[in-house]
Write an enzyme that holds these catalytic residues in place. Structure first.
Site, PDB file in Angstrom:
ATOM      1  N   SER A 100     -71.802  15.769  -7.204  1.00 14.11           N
ATOM      2  CA  SER A 100     -73.223  16.603  -7.086  1.00 14.11           C
ATOM      3  C   SER A 100     -73.354  17.578  -6.315  1.00 14.11           C
ATOM      4  CB  SER A 100     -74.184  15.668  -7.060  1.00 14.11           C
ATOM      5  OG  SER A 100     -75.601  16.406  -6.584  1.00 14.11           O
ATOM      6  N   TYR A 102     -79.369   9.299  -1.257  1.00 13.04           N
ATOM      7  CA  TYR A 102     -78.387   9.560  -2.298  1.00 13.04           C
ATOM      8  C   TYR A 102     -77.067  10.486  -2.437  1.00 13.04           C
ATOM      9  CZ  TYR A 102     -77.785  11.853  -7.673  1.00 13.04           C
ATOM     10  OH  TYR A 102     -77.024  12.388  -8.545  1.00 13.04           O
TER      11      TYR A 102
END
Ligand code: FAD
Ligand code: NAP
Lengths: 249, 452
Positions: free
Chosen positions: A141, A154
């Site tokens: 990501s 995250y």
């Protein structure tokens, strides 16, 4: 093995109900006899979401956090025949505020997004190496580039995964196995439901199309989706910390 | 890609001539019969496969994650001039064999479009030449094959005494064992040159009629794969026979064969540098061909024109190319036009096509030729939509009782393969006898369901 048109005959999707993962399968060129193995926690849900795909679908239980099961899991899915493509799409996103309240959940997030991938992918890679061919697609990501205060756990989990996948890719050089690292930005979809999209947000289908295109080349090792994220990632790294701290989300 | 090695095993990523499929294997070279038996006794988990010169287009000579046995470095060629035969090691290339045999007035009776293939690869694929309608495939010219079977036993297979094992091995794509050597019956020739006539023909029907009526030993048609509409299938008919006596101009000192000799006109029928210019070049080449000519040509000029540019396969881009080659029975001759038209309609940038006539099939379970027509079309593998397009053609060819040539294939599905070649019960029974542990494996075999 992939055929002359790059079509896999057996695919394993880890996180078998993943919106992005299933979109990738749908975007690939598929041969008539393709077999898709969906691995995840909710078998019925996976089956339902894959119903429209032109493949023979089987489902199998897989929990990314159950580290001790990953070796047997890999041995079992590879027992019948070679697997040509493995897509690693299991992941969770939990708001940072909740993690601040309940640190144990942060541990679960890291276990799902990072540790569980390490154990699973190492187990899977053993088989891919032995069979001498195959492709691994790993979903990282943009969050891996630099931790933002709004979701740094995250971000940290993805940064770990990204670093691990880069190292794994290098270790696979010359093995006949290839790893493609995918770094999407904000993807509007199930995972980000209710969150306001950021500029340059993208969709599962666009991520999937970019992956399918990258897989047709013999050289691509990483894709950013959208492509404009590559220079932005560089800017993100260069931004002075005083300013970076103030980034709200 | 050459795979010759001396001794040391090496991990290598291997690919076929079309460079479309790649996989890693442990390549070992120059093993004697004993070492091969030992290798088989060790039962490597991903199996063993022999490789020749890697001239098959697809994944036939690959064994992902397993062992690949490269051909011996030095060819062994023992001609028996009185009997008109040659015993040669499987690793001998056709160029090696021609150099050794032609000066004695002896020729390999089957010459594929390249001279770089090995005898082992030729037997495993049961290769054919431009004379199949007269002389059959290489199977009918083999006196015996020396095979190390899947149990490591050295066997000598003769077509009469060991019919089933012989027929399972010739065309068997390396899946019955490792061929060490073979004895081939040769064709006597009085000259190393051929009388060749070339005719430019404007229509596919006339081209096929020309092939049908040809009385020559060798007959092939090169098709302009880019011509459309009424010009669809226009091309050049190439017919040849050996001269009955030495050509005083070209071979005053007797017969010879020089594999390095650069080929003379006519030039390559396509541009090896880019498939995108296929159209321009096919047109130019077609227009340039004289309507009718008669000339004499060397073996190289006539048989191995494609070898003129070394490694032309590498020039065709990183995604490689494939050849779609199929044979259909006489009554489905219309499929030749249909396939050419389909490639046209879908702008596949096909850059080379050849048509041949085949004589009767020989009954070997995995052999390709069958009486009727054969078309081979080369094209870039990356053309969009090519996958489903070829799947659809596979279906039509299977329905017509035709077959796709495994030595060129890199994409046929297991189910279409079964439609074409049958369930192969007899072949599997013989294989179980030769290789009960199914040690002989290849990527092609796995794809087609012939091994695991
Ligand atoms: C330009 C060009 C033109 C061609 N023209 C023709 C043609 O006109 N007619 C035709 O029939 N074919 C033609 N071919 C195809 C070629 O003849 C076959 O693919 C042949 O099998 C290649 O032999 P190789 O030595 O390169 O074998 P490889 O490609 O290395 O191997 C082919 C198969 O043979 C097996 N094999 C190789 N050696 C052994 C061994 N010692 N023991 C057991 N199995 C073995 C391999 O396992 C594999 O299955 C052409 C190919 C090219 C590139
Ligand atoms: N959406 C985005 O904005 C975005 C952006 C960049 C990267 N990514 C990454 O892309 C990947 C796929 O995301 P997506 O958008 O497709 O989200 P998604 O639809 O929510 O898919 C994630 C999948 O992971 C599964 N999963 C979660 N925890 C698991 C566990 N412990 N064991 C097994 N499976 C588990 C989920 O299954 P359950 O149904 O059982 O929960 C779900 O099927 C993720 O790695 C994500 O981090 C997403």
């Amino acid at each position: 093995m992939n055929d002359a048109q790059g079509r896999p005959s057996r695919i394993l999707l880890l996180g078998g109900a993943s919106e992005i993962g299933l979109a990738i399968v749908a975007a690939l060129p598929l041969a008539p006899d393709t077999h898709l193995i969906l691995a995840g926690r909710n078998l019925a849900q996976m089956e339902e979401r894959a119903a429209t795909l032109p493949c023979t679908v089987t489902t199998t239980a897989y929990d990314a956090t159950a580290l001790e099961t990953h070796r047997d899991f890999a041995d079992t899915v590879f027992a019948d025949a070679d697997i040509d493509l493995v897509i690693s799409a299991a992941g969770i996103l939990i708001p940072q505020s909740e993690l601040d309240r309940d640190p144990q959940r942060a541990g679960e997030l890291v276990q799902t997004n990072f540790t569980g991938h390490v154990t699973t992918l190492l187990a899977v890679t053993r088989h891919l190496r032995n069979q001498g061919h195959g492709t691994l697609v790993v979903l990282s990501s943009i969050a891996a580039v630099r931790p933002r205060r709004a979701n740094f756990v995250y971000g940290a989990s993805k940064a770990g995964l990204d670093a691990f996948a880069q190292g794994l890719a290098d270790s696979l050089h010359g093995s006949g196995v290839r790893l493609l690292l995918v770094r999407p930005g904000f993807v509007t979809g199930r995972m980000t439901q209710g969150m306001p999209p950021t500029p340059l947000s993208t969709t599962p289908d666009r991520v999937a199309a970019a992956v399918a295109t990258a897989l047709t080349t013999t050289t691509a090792t990483a894709v950013w989706v959208p492509r404009a994220l590559a220079p932005i990632a560089l800017l993100m790294r260069l931004t002075p910390r005083v300013l970076w701290r103030r980034v709200k989300r | 890609m050459t795979t010759r090695l001396d001794g040391r095993p090496e991990e290598r990523v291997l690919t076929g001539w079309g460079r479309t499929t790649r996989s890693r294997a442990r390549v070992v070279g120059s093993l004697d019969g004993e070492a091969l038996a030992e290798l088989m006794a060790a039962q490597p988990p991903r199996g063993i496969l022999a490789r020749g010169a890697g001239r098959s287009y697809g994944d036939a000579a690959q064994n992902a994650g397993g062992i690949v046995v490269a051909p011996d470095a030095a060819p062994r060629i023992e001609p028996d001039l009185r009997a008109g035969t040659v015993r040669a090691s499987a690793g001998s290339t056709f160029a090696d064999l021609l150099s050794a045999l032609v000066p004695h007035g002896l020729l390999l009776p089957v010459l594929p479009g390249t001279r770089h293939l090995t005898l082992g690869g030729a037997i495993a694929a049961d290769v054919h030449g431009k004379n199949h309608h007269v002389d059959g495939s290489i199977s009918s010219w083999l006196e015996s094959i020396e095979l190390i079977d899947g149990q490591g036993r050295a066997r000598i297979l003769s077509p009469l005494l060991d019919g089933p094992a012989f027929r399972a091995t010739v065309g068997g794509m390396g899946l019955t064992g490792i061929i060490r050597a073979a004895t081939v019956r040769l064709m006597p020739i009085s000259s190393s040159r051929l009388q060749v006539s070339t005719h430019r023909v404007d229509h596919l029907d006339d081209l096929m009629a020309g092939l049908h009526q040809a009385t020559q030993r060798y007959a092939v048609a090169w098709i302009d794969a880019t011509a459309q509409g009424r010009a669809l299938g226009r091309g050049v008919l190439d017919l040849g026979d050996h001269l009955d006596a030495p050509d005083p101009l070209h071979e005053p000192d007797g017969l010879h064969y020089r594999p390095t000799q650069p080929p003379a006109a006519p030039p390559l029928p396509f541009n090896p540098a880019t498939a995108l210019t296929a159209r321009a070049f096919n047109t130019l080449w077609y227009r340039k061909a004289p309507r009718h000519t008669h000339r004499t040509a060397s073996l190289n000029d006539f048989f191995h024109r494609l070898d003129a540019v070394a490694h032309w396969n590498r020039a065709l881009g990183p995604r490689g190319f494939l050849q779609y080659q199929f044979a259909v029975p006489e009554d489905s001759a219309h499929l030749i036009a249909h396939v050419l038209q389909t490639f046209q309609n879908h702008r596949t940038a096909a850059f080379l096509a050849t048509v041949k006539r085949f004589g009767p099939a020989n009954g070997n379970p995995l052999s390709f030729p069958l009486r009727g027509w054969c078309l081979a079309v080369d094209m870039p593998a990356a053309a969009p939509g090519l996958g489903p397009l070829l799947d659809q053609l596979d279906r039509k060819i299977a329905e017509a009782g035709g077959q796709v040539y495994l030595a060129k294939d890199a994409r046929l599905s297991a189910s279409r393969f079964t439609d074409m070649y049958g369930d192969l019960k007899d072949w599997r029974t013989v294989r179980d006898e030769l290789d009960p542990r199914h040690l002989m494996r290849s990527d092609l075999g796995r794809r087609l369901g012939l091994c695991r």
